[in-house]
Design a protein around this motif. Structure first.
Motif, PDB file in Angstrom:
ATOM      1  N   ARG A 119       0.836  -1.205   0.000  1.00  0.00           N
ATOM      2  CA  ARG A 119       0.000   0.000   0.000  1.00  0.00           C
ATOM      3  C   ARG A 119       0.873   1.257   0.000  1.00  0.00           C
ATOM      4  N   ASN A 120       1.883   1.293   0.844  1.00  0.00           N
ATOM      5  CA  ASN A 120       2.746   2.482   0.929  1.00  0.00           C
ATOM      6  C   ASN A 120       3.499   2.726  -0.368  1.00  0.00           C
ATOM      7  N   ARG A 121       3.971   1.655  -1.014  1.00  0.00           N
ATOM      8  CA  ARG A 121       4.679   1.801  -2.281  1.00  0.00           C
ATOM      9  C   ARG A 121       3.754   2.341  -3.371  1.00  0.00           C
ATOM     10  N   ILE A 122       2.563   1.770  -3.457  1.00  0.00           N
ATOM     11  CA  ILE A 122       1.590   2.220  -4.461  1.00  0.00           C
ATOM     12  C   ILE A 122       1.191   3.666  -4.206  1.00  0.00           C
ATOM     13  N   GLU A 123       0.923   3.989  -2.949  1.00  0.00           N
ATOM     14  CA  GLU A 123       0.495   5.348  -2.622  1.00  0.00           C
ATOM     15  C   GLU A 123       1.605   6.362  -2.913  1.00  0.00           C
ATOM     16  N   ALA A 124       2.849   6.018  -2.608  1.00  0.00           N
ATOM     17  CA  ALA A 124       3.962   6.924  -2.899  1.00  0.00           C
ATOM     18  C   ALA A 124       4.072   7.165  -4.406  1.00  0.00           C
ATOM     19  N   THR A 125       3.861   6.125  -5.195  1.00  0.00           N
ATOM     20  CA  THR A 125       3.897   6.264  -6.653  1.00  0.00           C
ATOM     21  C   THR A 125       2.781   7.183  -7.123  1.00  0.00           C
ATOM     22  N   LYS A 126       1.575   6.976  -6.610  1.00  0.00           N
ATOM     23  CA  LYS A 126       0.437   7.825  -6.996  1.00  0.00           C
ATOM     24  C   LYS A 126       0.686   9.280  -6.634  1.00  0.00           C
ATOM     25  N   LYS A 127       1.176   9.515  -5.432  1.00  0.00           N
ATOM     26  CA  LYS A 127       1.427  10.889  -4.987  1.00  0.00           C
ATOM     27  C   LYS A 127       2.489  11.562  -5.853  1.00  0.00           C
ATOM     28  N   ALA A 128       3.526  10.828  -6.215  1.00  0.00           N
ATOM     29  CA  ALA A 128       4.588  11.391  -7.057  1.00  0.00           C
ATOM     30  C   ALA A 128       4.059  11.744  -8.446  1.00  0.00           C
ATOM     31  N   ILE A 129       3.231  10.885  -9.011  1.00  0.00           N
ATOM     32  CA  ILE A 129       2.663  11.153 -10.340  1.00  0.00           C
ATOM     33  C   ILE A 129       1.752  12.376 -10.290  1.00  0.00           C
ATOM     34  N   LEU A 130       0.928  12.474  -9.269  1.00  0.00           N
ATOM     35  CA  LEU A 130       0.067  13.646  -9.133  1.00  0.00           C
ATOM     36  C   LEU A 130       0.906  14.912  -8.989  1.00  0.00           C
ATOM     37  N   ALA A 131       1.966  14.853  -8.184  1.00  0.00           N
ATOM     38  CA  ALA A 131       2.841  16.017  -7.986  1.00  0.00           C
ATOM     39  C   ALA A 131       3.483  16.452  -9.305  1.00  0.00           C
ATOM     40  N   GLU A 132       3.831  15.488 -10.168  1.00  0.00           N
ATOM     41  CA  GLU A 132       4.396  15.820 -11.482  1.00  0.00           C
ATOM     42  C   GLU A 132       3.441  16.695 -12.288  1.00  0.00           C
ATOM     43  N   HIS A 133       2.145  16.566 -12.023  1.00  0.00           N
ATOM     44  CA  HIS A 133       1.121  17.333 -12.742  1.00  0.00           C
ATOM     45  C   HIS A 133       0.637  18.530 -11.931  1.00  0.00           C
ATOM     46  N   GLY A 134       1.334  18.849 -10.853  1.00  0.00           N
ATOM     47  CA  GLY A 134       0.943  19.991 -10.022  1.00  0.00           C
ATOM     48  C   GLY A 134      -0.307  19.744  -9.206  1.00  0.00           C
ATOM     49  N   LEU A 135      -0.579  18.487  -8.891  1.00  0.00           N
ATOM     50  CA  LEU A 135      -1.763  18.119  -8.122  1.00  0.00           C
ATOM     51  C   LEU A 135      -1.351  17.506  -6.782  1.00  0.00           C
ATOM     52  N   GLU A 136      -2.146  17.757  -5.770  1.00  0.00           N
ATOM     53  CA  GLU A 136      -1.896  17.209  -4.438  1.00  0.00           C
ATOM     54  C   GLU A 136      -2.802  16.012  -4.198  1.00  0.00           C
ATOM     55  N   ALA A 137      -2.256  14.955  -3.633  1.00  0.00           N
ATOM     56  CA  ALA A 137      -3.033  13.752  -3.321  1.00  0.00           C
ATOM     57  C   ALA A 137      -3.625  13.855  -1.924  1.00  0.00           C
ATOM     58  N   LEU A 138      -4.880  13.467  -1.804  1.00  0.00           N
ATOM     59  CA  LEU A 138      -5.527  13.311  -0.499  1.00  0.00           C
ATOM     60  C   LEU A 138      -5.931  11.849  -0.387  1.00  0.00           C
ATOM     61  N   SER A 139      -5.345  11.154   0.563  1.00  0.00           N
ATOM     62  CA  SER A 139      -5.572   9.723   0.707  1.00  0.00           C
ATOM     63  C   SER A 139      -6.214   9.398   2.049  1.00  0.00           C
ATOM     64  N   PRO A 140      -7.131   8.436   2.068  1.00  0.00           N
ATOM     65  CA  PRO A 140      -7.675   7.982   3.348  1.00  0.00           C
ATOM     66  C   PRO A 140      -6.585   7.517   4.307  1.00  0.00           C
ATOM     67  N   CYS A 141      -5.463   7.063   3.765  1.00  0.00           N
ATOM     68  CA  CYS A 141      -4.354   6.616   4.618  1.00  0.00           C
ATOM     69  C   CYS A 141      -3.667   7.778   5.315  1.00  0.00           C
ATOM     70  N   ASP A 142      -3.914   8.999   4.845  1.00  0.00           N
ATOM     71  CA  ASP A 142      -3.328  10.178   5.478  1.00  0.00           C
ATOM     72  C   ASP A 142      -4.066  10.582   6.749  1.00  0.00           C
ATOM     73  N   ASN A 143      -5.265  10.052   6.936  1.00  0.00           N
ATOM     74  CA  ASN A 143      -6.025  10.380   8.146  1.00  0.00           C
ATOM     75  C   ASN A 143      -5.285   9.842   9.363  1.00  0.00           C
ATOM     76  N   ASN A 144      -5.068  10.685  10.337  1.00  0.00           N
ATOM     77  CA  ASN A 144      -4.387  10.289  11.566  1.00  0.00           C
ATOM     78  C   ASN A 144      -5.456  10.100  12.634  1.00  0.00           C
ATOM     79  N   LEU A 145      -6.022   8.905  12.689  1.00  0.00           N
ATOM     80  CA  LEU A 145      -7.149   8.641  13.583  1.00  0.00           C
ATOM     81  C   LEU A 145      -6.725   7.773  14.763  1.00  0.00           C
ATOM     82  N   ASP A 146      -7.244   8.087  15.920  1.00  0.00           N
ATOM     83  CA  ASP A 146      -7.023   7.280  17.127  1.00  0.00           C
ATOM     84  C   ASP A 146      -8.240   6.366  17.278  1.00  0.00           C
ATOM     85  N   LEU A 147      -8.243   5.272  16.545  1.00  0.00           N
ATOM     86  CA  LEU A 147      -9.414   4.392  16.509  1.00  0.00           C
ATOM     87  C   LEU A 147      -9.599   3.603  17.800  1.00  0.00           C
ATOM     88  N   GLU A 148      -8.541   3.432  18.547  1.00  0.00           N
ATOM     89  CA  GLU A 148      -8.646   2.679  19.801  1.00  0.00           C
ATOM     90  C   GLU A 148      -9.379   3.465  20.882  1.00  0.00           C
TER      91      GLU A 148
END
Length: 183
Positions: A18-47
C-alpha cells in the motif's frame, strides 16, 4: 494547487505494498501539479473512539469535501465488481459535480465476469449486457462528469487480483492526464 482524493481498495492492501503504491500515486500527481488526499493520510485514534467505523467515514468524507477531484481504482475487489466503499466515494464526488477519473487493471467486461456473457446469471436475474468495465452507472457516470474509465489488460479470474495486480502505473498516469485537464 488542486487536490485529488484517491479512492480504491488499496487501503486494505498489506502496508508495504500500500505504501509503495500510494507513494507512486502521490509522485505522479505532484508531477502534474496536483496534491493527493488519501484515506491513509487520516491520523485517527481508533482505539479511543466509541465508533471507529464512523470516525473513518467522517474523516474520509472531510477529505472528499476538501478535494477538487477524484481518481478511483475500480479494479474488481472481493468479487466481480469494484470495492463498494470506492463506489460510494465515486458517487459522492460525482454528485458534487467534481471531476473524476477511474481505472481498472481488468480487461474482462462486467457482463463476462458476472455471467460469462449470458443475459442472465445463475439465479435467472438479468445481467447488463453492454460490455462495460463495470455497472453502467459507474461507466456512464464517470463519462457524463467529463472523466474516463480506463481499463487494463488482465483477464478476470474468479479468485480475483493480487494487490500488486490491482495497480498499474501507466493506467494511473492516463487517469491523471485526463483529470488534470480540468484544473
Amino acid at each position: 494547487m488542486a487536490s485529488i482524493y484517491l479512492a480504491g481498495p488499496d487501503v486494505f492492501f498489506p502496508e508495504t505494498i500500500r505504501n509503495r503504491i500510494e507513494a507512486t500515486k502521490k509522485a505522479i500527481l505532484a508531477e502534474h501539479g496536483l496534491e493527493a488526499l488519501s484515506p491513509c493520510d487520516n491520523n485517527l485514534d481508533l482505539e479511543n473512539t466509541d465508533n471507529p467505523a464512523r470516525a473513518i467515514y467522517e474523516a474520509n468524507r472531510t477529505l472528499m469535501n476538501q478535494a477538487d477531484g477524484l481518481i478511483a481504482n475500480l479494479t474488481p475487489f472481493r468479487g466481480t465488481s469494484a470495492d463498494a466503499g470506492t463506489i460510494f466515494e465515486l458517487g459522492f464526488m460525482t454528485a458534487q459535480g467534481k471531476p473524476v477519473a477511474a481505472y481498472t487493471t481488468c480487461a474482462t467486461p462486467y457482463n463476462q465476469r458476472v455471467s460469462g456473457g449470458s443475459e442472465t446469471d445463475t439465479n435467472g436475474t438479468l445481467v447488463e449486457g453492454f460490455g462495460l468495465c463495470d455497472n453502467l452507472m459507474l461507466d456512464c457516470g464517470i463519462e457524463a462528469n467529463g472523466g474516463a474509465f480506463i481499463s487494463g489488460s488482465l483477464e478476470w479470474r474468479s479468485e480475483g487480483f493480487t494487490p500488486e495486480e490491482s495497480f498499474d502505473e501507466e493506467l494511473f498516469r492516463k487517469a491523471v492526464e485526463i483529470l488534470s485537464k480540468h484544473f
